[in-house]
Motif scaffolding. Structure first.
Motif, PDB file in Angstrom:
ATOM      1  N   UNK A  50       0.794  -1.227   0.000  1.00 64.68           N
ATOM      2  CA  UNK A  50       0.000   0.000   0.000  1.00 64.68           C
ATOM      3  C   UNK A  50       0.829   1.280   0.000  1.00 64.68           C
ATOM      4  N   UNK A  51       2.066   1.188   0.521  1.00 67.49           N
ATOM      5  CA  UNK A  51       2.955   2.349   0.625  1.00 67.49           C
ATOM      6  C   UNK A  51       2.208   3.557   1.210  1.00 67.49           C
ATOM      7  N   UNK A  52       1.929   3.518   2.510  1.00 67.59           N
ATOM      8  CA  UNK A  52       1.130   4.598   3.113  1.00 67.59           C
ATOM      9  C   UNK A  52       1.863   5.940   3.073  1.00 67.59           C
ATOM     10  N   UNK A  53       1.093   6.995   3.201  1.00 66.00           N
ATOM     11  CA  UNK A  53       1.685   8.329   3.291  1.00 66.00           C
ATOM     12  C   UNK A  53       2.190   8.515   4.709  1.00 66.00           C
ATOM     13  N   UNK A  54       3.472   8.804   4.856  1.00 64.42           N
ATOM     14  CA  UNK A  54       4.067   8.961   6.180  1.00 64.42           C
ATOM     15  C   UNK A  54       4.879  10.240   6.246  1.00 64.42           C
ATOM     16  N   UNK A  55       5.062  10.697   7.481  1.00 62.06           N
ATOM     17  CA  UNK A  55       5.820  11.936   7.697  1.00 62.06           C
ATOM     18  C   UNK A  55       7.088  11.615   8.464  1.00 62.06           C
ATOM     19  N   UNK A  56       7.763  10.560   8.086  1.00 64.93           N
ATOM     20  CA  UNK A  56       9.015  10.220   8.746  1.00 64.93           C
ATOM     21  C   UNK A  56       8.962   8.877   9.448  1.00 64.93           C
ATOM     22  N   UNK A  57      10.098   8.509  10.025  1.00 64.59           N
ATOM     23  CA  UNK A  57      10.262   7.202  10.655  1.00 64.59           C
ATOM     24  C   UNK A  57       9.330   7.020  11.861  1.00 64.59           C
TER      25      UNK A  57
END
Length: 171
Positions: A50-57
């Motif tokens: 899905x490769x989610x939208x993330x804002x960093x680790x």
């Protein structure tokens, strides 16, 4: 803080670093190492697909933790359904034989008392005392208000204390 779709190259180091903590979390929630590994593997597969939208680790780690909690709940629901069906076939099921061998008596009693807690109480205590999350992080992970985290933890700890005291009096 920029939110964007993570690439596989960005995901893999975090997935590798979080494998053991997430498997431990899932093990405490589902009480079965094999199921726990399956839960985390399913989460990893979904994240890579899905490769989610993330804002960093940190955001990705929180996302994974929440996914593990949710999938652990699903695994417990499936297990409960199977156990209800098997209970009709077999009148009595024994606990796993290696649990007594591998765990000290007090630890075993505590795990037993933890296993008997309602799901949300068990989740809150595991996230608080095993994962060392703050009330805000637990609230975010479980999707509940911080006040609910506090009251749930209070009730769960009171129940554990009472059960442990009752168990020590019986000896």
């Amino acid at each position: 803080m920029s939110v964007r779709t993570a690439t596989a190259d960005e995901l893999l180091p975090v997935l590798h670093a979080q494998w053991t903590p997430l498997v431990r979390l899932a093990t405490l929630l589902v009480d079965d190492p094999e199921t726990a590994r399956d839960v985390v593997q399913d989460c990893y597969e979904a994240v890579l697909r899905l490769r989610p939208e993330v804002a960093g680790e940190d955001h990705l780690t929180a996302y994974l933790r929440r996914a593990v909690v949710n999938r652990s709940r699903s695994a417990l629901r499936r297990r409960h359904t199977v156990l209800r069906y098997l209970a009709k076939l077999r009148p009595h099921t024994a606990p796993p034989a290696d649990r007594d061998v591998l765990t000290a008596e007090t630890h075993r009693e505590l795990l037993g008392a933890l296993d008997r807690l309602p799901t949300r109480q068990r989740e809150v205590l595991v996230l608080r005392y095993y994962c060392d999350l703050t009330e805000a992080d637990i609230a975010h992970t479980l999707g509940i208000p911080a006040g609910t985290v506090k009251s749930t933890a209070h009730r769960a700890l009171a129940t554990l204390r009472r059960r442990m005291e009752d168990g020590s009096r019986e000896r």
